[in-house]
Scaffold this motif. Sequence first.
Motif, PDB file in Angstrom:
ATOM      1  N   GLY A  90       0.758  -1.237   0.000  1.00 47.52           N
ATOM      2  CA  GLY A  90       0.000   0.000   0.000  1.00 47.52           C
ATOM      3  C   GLY A  90       0.787   1.285   0.000  1.00 47.52           C
ATOM      4  O   GLY A  90       0.983   1.877   1.041  1.00 47.52           O
ATOM      5  N   ALA A  91       1.294   1.735  -1.134  1.00 48.15           N
ATOM      6  CA  ALA A  91       2.003   3.005  -1.185  1.00 48.15           C
ATOM      7  C   ALA A  91       1.054   4.127  -0.806  1.00 48.15           C
ATOM      8  O   ALA A  91      -0.116   4.116  -1.144  1.00 48.15           O
ATOM      9  N   PRO A  92       1.558   5.128  -0.062  1.00 46.25           N
ATOM     10  CA  PRO A  92       0.691   6.229   0.343  1.00 46.25           C
ATOM     11  C   PRO A  92       0.267   7.077  -0.852  1.00 46.25           C
ATOM     12  O   PRO A  92       0.923   7.077  -1.884  1.00 46.25           O
ATOM     13  N   ALA A  93      -0.823   7.800  -0.671  1.00 48.60           N
ATOM     14  CA  ALA A  93      -1.329   8.624  -1.768  1.00 48.60           C
ATOM     15  C   ALA A  93      -0.438   9.827  -2.030  1.00 48.60           C
ATOM     16  O   ALA A  93      -0.426  10.363  -3.113  1.00 48.60           O
ATOM     17  N   ALA A  94       0.305  10.238  -1.023  1.00 49.12           N
ATOM     18  CA  ALA A  94       1.188  11.389  -1.200  1.00 49.12           C
ATOM     19  C   ALA A  94       2.456  11.159  -0.412  1.00 49.12           C
ATOM     20  O   ALA A  94       2.509  10.324   0.466  1.00 49.12           O
ATOM     21  N   ALA A  95       3.475  11.924  -0.736  1.00 49.90           N
ATOM     22  CA  ALA A  95       4.740  11.795  -0.026  1.00 49.90           C
ATOM     23  C   ALA A  95       4.553  12.169   1.431  1.00 49.90           C
ATOM     24  O   ALA A  95       3.804  13.077   1.759  1.00 49.90           O
ATOM     25  N   PRO A  96       5.215  11.469   2.338  1.00 50.59           N
ATOM     26  CA  PRO A  96       5.065  11.779   3.748  1.00 50.59           C
ATOM     27  C   PRO A  96       5.828  13.034   4.121  1.00 50.59           C
ATOM     28  O   PRO A  96       6.807  13.393   3.490  1.00 50.59           O
ATOM     29  N   ALA A  97       5.363  13.708   5.155  1.00 51.03           N
ATOM     30  CA  ALA A  97       6.123  14.833   5.671  1.00 51.03           C
ATOM     31  C   ALA A  97       7.336  14.317   6.407  1.00 51.03           C
ATOM     32  O   ALA A  97       7.392  13.170   6.815  1.00 51.03           O
ATOM     33  N   ALA A  98       8.337  15.208   6.573  1.00 50.26           N
ATOM     34  CA  ALA A  98       9.539  14.808   7.297  1.00 50.26           C
ATOM     35  C   ALA A  98       9.163  14.371   8.702  1.00 50.26           C
ATOM     36  O   ALA A  98       8.302  14.941   9.351  1.00 50.26           O
ATOM     37  N   GLY A  99       9.837  13.335   9.205  1.00 49.34           N
ATOM     38  CA  GLY A  99       9.559  12.843  10.541  1.00 49.34           C
ATOM     39  C   GLY A  99       8.563  11.715  10.557  1.00 49.34           C
ATOM     40  O   GLY A  99       8.260  11.162  11.608  1.00 49.34           O
ATOM     41  N   GLY A 100       8.007  11.313   9.415  1.00 48.97           N
ATOM     42  CA  GLY A 100       7.064  10.216   9.365  1.00 48.97           C
ATOM     43  C   GLY A 100       7.776   8.880   9.369  1.00 48.97           C
ATOM     44  O   GLY A 100       8.975   8.779   9.590  1.00 48.97           O
ATOM     45  N   SER A 140       5.908  16.102   1.256  1.00 50.45           N
ATOM     46  CA  SER A 140       4.560  16.583   0.987  1.00 50.45           C
ATOM     47  C   SER A 140       4.567  18.069   0.655  1.00 50.45           C
ATOM     48  O   SER A 140       3.738  18.536  -0.131  1.00 50.45           O
ATOM     49  N   GLU A 141       5.518  18.843   1.257  1.00 49.25           N
ATOM     50  CA  GLU A 141       5.576  20.277   0.991  1.00 49.25           C
ATOM     51  C   GLU A 141       5.935  20.581  -0.464  1.00 49.25           C
ATOM     52  O   GLU A 141       5.721  21.691  -0.941  1.00 49.25           O
ATOM     53  N   LEU A 142       6.497  19.606  -1.169  1.00 47.82           N
ATOM     54  CA  LEU A 142       6.948  19.829  -2.537  1.00 47.82           C
ATOM     55  C   LEU A 142       5.856  19.584  -3.567  1.00 47.82           C
ATOM     56  O   LEU A 142       6.083  19.799  -4.765  1.00 47.82           O
ATOM     57  N   GLY A 143       4.700  19.101  -3.144  1.00 46.09           N
ATOM     58  CA  GLY A 143       3.615  18.858  -4.088  1.00 46.09           C
ATOM     59  C   GLY A 143       3.988  17.802  -5.106  1.00 46.09           C
ATOM     60  O   GLY A 143       4.330  16.670  -4.753  1.00 46.09           O
ATOM     61  N   ASP A 144       3.958  18.170  -6.393  1.00 48.42           N
ATOM     62  CA  ASP A 144       4.222  17.201  -7.456  1.00 48.42           C
ATOM     63  C   ASP A 144       5.666  17.261  -7.943  1.00 48.42           C
ATOM     64  O   ASP A 144       5.963  16.909  -9.079  1.00 48.42           O
ATOM     65  N   LEU A 145       6.587  17.699  -7.073  1.00 45.53           N
ATOM     66  CA  LEU A 145       7.994  17.792  -7.439  1.00 45.53           C
ATOM     67  C   LEU A 145       8.822  16.740  -6.700  1.00 45.53           C
ATOM     68  O   LEU A 145       8.523  16.398  -5.548  1.00 45.53           O
ATOM     69  N   VAL A 146       9.862  16.256  -7.369  1.00 45.78           N
ATOM     70  CA  VAL A 146      10.913  15.465  -6.727  1.00 45.78           C
ATOM     71  C   VAL A 146      12.200  16.262  -6.924  1.00 45.78           C
ATOM     72  O   VAL A 146      12.562  16.604  -8.054  1.00 45.78           O
ATOM     73  N   VAL A 147      12.887  16.584  -5.846  1.00 50.74           N
ATOM     74  CA  VAL A 147      14.114  17.379  -5.916  1.00 50.74           C
ATOM     75  C   VAL A 147      15.298  16.437  -6.085  1.00 50.74           C
ATOM     76  O   VAL A 147      15.532  15.543  -5.270  1.00 50.74           O
ATOM     77  N   LEU A 148      16.055  16.638  -7.154  1.00 51.60           N
ATOM     78  CA  LEU A 148      17.197  15.787  -7.471  1.00 51.60           C
ATOM     79  C   LEU A 148      18.480  16.307  -6.836  1.00 51.60           C
ATOM     80  O   LEU A 148      19.378  15.526  -6.528  1.00 51.60           O
ATOM     81  N   ASN A 149      18.572  17.598  -6.667  1.00 54.28           N
ATOM     82  CA  ASN A 149      19.759  18.214  -6.084  1.00 54.28           C
ATOM     83  C   ASN A 149      19.314  19.211  -5.027  1.00 54.28           C
ATOM     84  O   ASN A 149      19.132  20.395  -5.318  1.00 54.28           O
ATOM     85  N   PRO A 150      19.124  18.758  -3.770  1.00 53.92           N
ATOM     86  CA  PRO A 150      18.643  19.666  -2.729  1.00 53.92           C
ATOM     87  C   PRO A 150      19.540  20.876  -2.533  1.00 53.92           C
ATOM     88  O   PRO A 150      19.064  21.965  -2.236  1.00 53.92           O
ATOM     89  N   GLN A 157       6.629  26.071  -3.671  1.00 49.70           N
ATOM     90  CA  GLN A 157       7.158  24.884  -3.005  1.00 49.70           C
ATOM     91  C   GLN A 157       8.377  25.226  -2.154  1.00 49.70           C
ATOM     92  O   GLN A 157       8.544  24.704  -1.048  1.00 49.70           O
ATOM     93  N   LEU A 158       9.228  26.104  -2.668  1.00 49.72           N
ATOM     94  CA  LEU A 158      10.388  26.544  -1.904  1.00 49.72           C
ATOM     95  C   LEU A 158       9.961  27.227  -0.610  1.00 49.72           C
ATOM     96  O   LEU A 158      10.521  26.979   0.462  1.00 49.72           O
ATOM     97  N   LEU A 159       8.961  28.066  -0.721  1.00 49.32           N
ATOM     98  CA  LEU A 159       8.481  28.796   0.447  1.00 49.32           C
ATOM     99  C   LEU A 159       7.936  27.830   1.500  1.00 49.32           C
ATOM    100  O   LEU A 159       8.217  27.962   2.701  1.00 49.32           O
ATOM    101  N   GLN A 160       7.160  26.840   1.063  1.00 53.31           N
ATOM    102  CA  GLN A 160       6.618  25.846   1.991  1.00 53.31           C
ATOM    103  C   GLN A 160       7.735  25.087   2.693  1.00 53.31           C
ATOM    104  O   GLN A 160       7.680  24.836   3.900  1.00 53.31           O
TER     105      GLN A 160
END
Length: 621
Positions: free
Chosen positions: A105-115, A370-380, A442-445
């Motif tokens: 069961g993959a989650p519907a959205a990315a988890p927030a940090a600390g999950g 989750s704060e990034l919405g539909d983005l995956v960051v490749l180079n933080p 997304q950056l602001l979030q």
Amino acid sequence: QSSLGLVGEGRAGKTCLYRSLKGLDYIDTPSTIGMNEEVFSINTSYIQAGAAEAPEWTERGADQRRMEEALARVMIDSGNAGRAPSIMEAMQREDGGVAGSVRPGAPAAAPAAGGQSALAAMEMEQPLPPSGAQLARAAGLDMGRLKDYRVQVAQNNAQPLVLKVQDCGGQEQFQSLLYLVLDGTRAFLVTFSMEWLRSDVDLATQEEHLRFLSKWCSIIRNRSPTAPIFFVGTHSDTVSDLVEHKKISDLIHARFGTRFQPCVFKNGTTQDGVTALYFIPINNKNKEGQKERELQELIKTLLSELLDDKYVQAQVPVVWMALLDWLQGLEGPTVSLAEVKDKCTDLGIAPEMQLALRLFDDLGVVMYRSELGDLVVLNPNAFFMTPATRITRDWRDHADNETQKKIRRANLGFEFKKLHEEGILDKRWLGLLWEGVEHQEQLLQLMCKCNVFVPITPITPPGHTGADASEKFLVPALLSNSVPAAPAAKQGQSTFFILFPRAEQFLEWKQEGVVEMDDAEKESYYPHGVFEGLLADALQTSRALGFTTVKRMELTRFHGKFKFKTHCFHMMLLEEKGMVEVVVQTPSVRFVMDHLDKKARELARGLSSGTECCFAFPVDG
């Protein structure tokens, strides 16, 4: 894959230590601004063989692919490297050498940090659903069910360890930024100059440098509660006395031993024959590079800890390595989640996409929140650090002519003054300062998540309507660095402390009902970002209660003072003690306590998993 963070105060010798780890000779280097990253392959088989010298660190090229390495290991594991066996054959082995399962069961959205971590979820396994897609055949392997074969996501002791090294700048105004990009780092070298902690150095100087070390350790423990911490003392060429080494070790143990549990170097040497030190002394200027005994000890101890890490030992479907190669081969700092989904569908692992991304996030390979919405960051580092430093720089020294012109054109002179004098950022500024930066929301979030920016309730300037008011943020990095004296005791004044113990320690304190101050200092550690959140909340609350004009307000990185009408409120960060001191003079003490209790718990739990928050009162009131 694993990762290592080099942190510490500016000019401590981090970059020179980094060169020594790589086997390079000493050269004088400028201070690191922000963070530098490199990826290496390290042959760790010497640990099992008991080799005298540590291995070379070979810089890993962009063309090296984890998938190809994984395929080679599939063939070697099959016992016949000359003929590439099908995965079906491997699955039919009597020992079942394949794990065809993954967490459900993959989650519907990315988890927030600390999950929940990716590996914790992987412990709950169920059969994989059938996949309709197949990989192209390669190297003679039947790729149709390659996803059912598992390999270690990092290497074992017989294979090179892929290690990402992050050399972090020591400037204090950048610490809150590194707090985020160091997520997923598996071990840390906390560096200091032994010249700062010698016994003949005045106590005030010692204390300032110890405070800096304490702040770094708090940042580490917030994001990586179990990551090993290694203290490294540089300049052993000028501080070579073994008696001094023992004194520095005792000082580090007294200040950090219980709270942060640094690793012990069992082969250290002191004059009285003690063979364990809570730091390791290093001579960065040694031209013998990795032949120095202490450096050998550091590398061996470090790599042994990394190889024992659960992420290094984890096994994942081999086809995930193809996804990892694709992600790391993309240009630019981000990729859309839709593109990742398409790639996972091509690879036949669409049901496992969330699982794989979460694991890569845990490893620090990508950022998936989750704060990034539909983005995956490749180079933080590139995505986060560059736009953040446009805000957190010292504006008194770095307001260039072009920026000044933009300020005048945008009629934001008042807002500019608030930013560089008071650390208050008007959101309208972001469009100007982040000109050309993508994904600003997304950056602001993300920056608000780690309290690089702390939201403040909109404040309507004189002559403006509510509709014209812009959202504002406190930027703690731009506040003064001064540490004011504690307020003098007055009649009707109440004092209490906010402590931050680990969950198990909190239960013990709660049961006993009392704690000695010395024990509180040893067992409490301040979660970086809580004080900043409390300062902003005090601003918000004063506005919400109708105190639109604060008579006197003083804000620094370590102190907040608010005085309006008959109310006076002081809040001081005692970072070296791991706590916050609050002094209030108001008829509404209970309201202040209840509000602070709720807010501090919310901040502490959001910023550091496993951390509790409690209030303590002096027994004399």
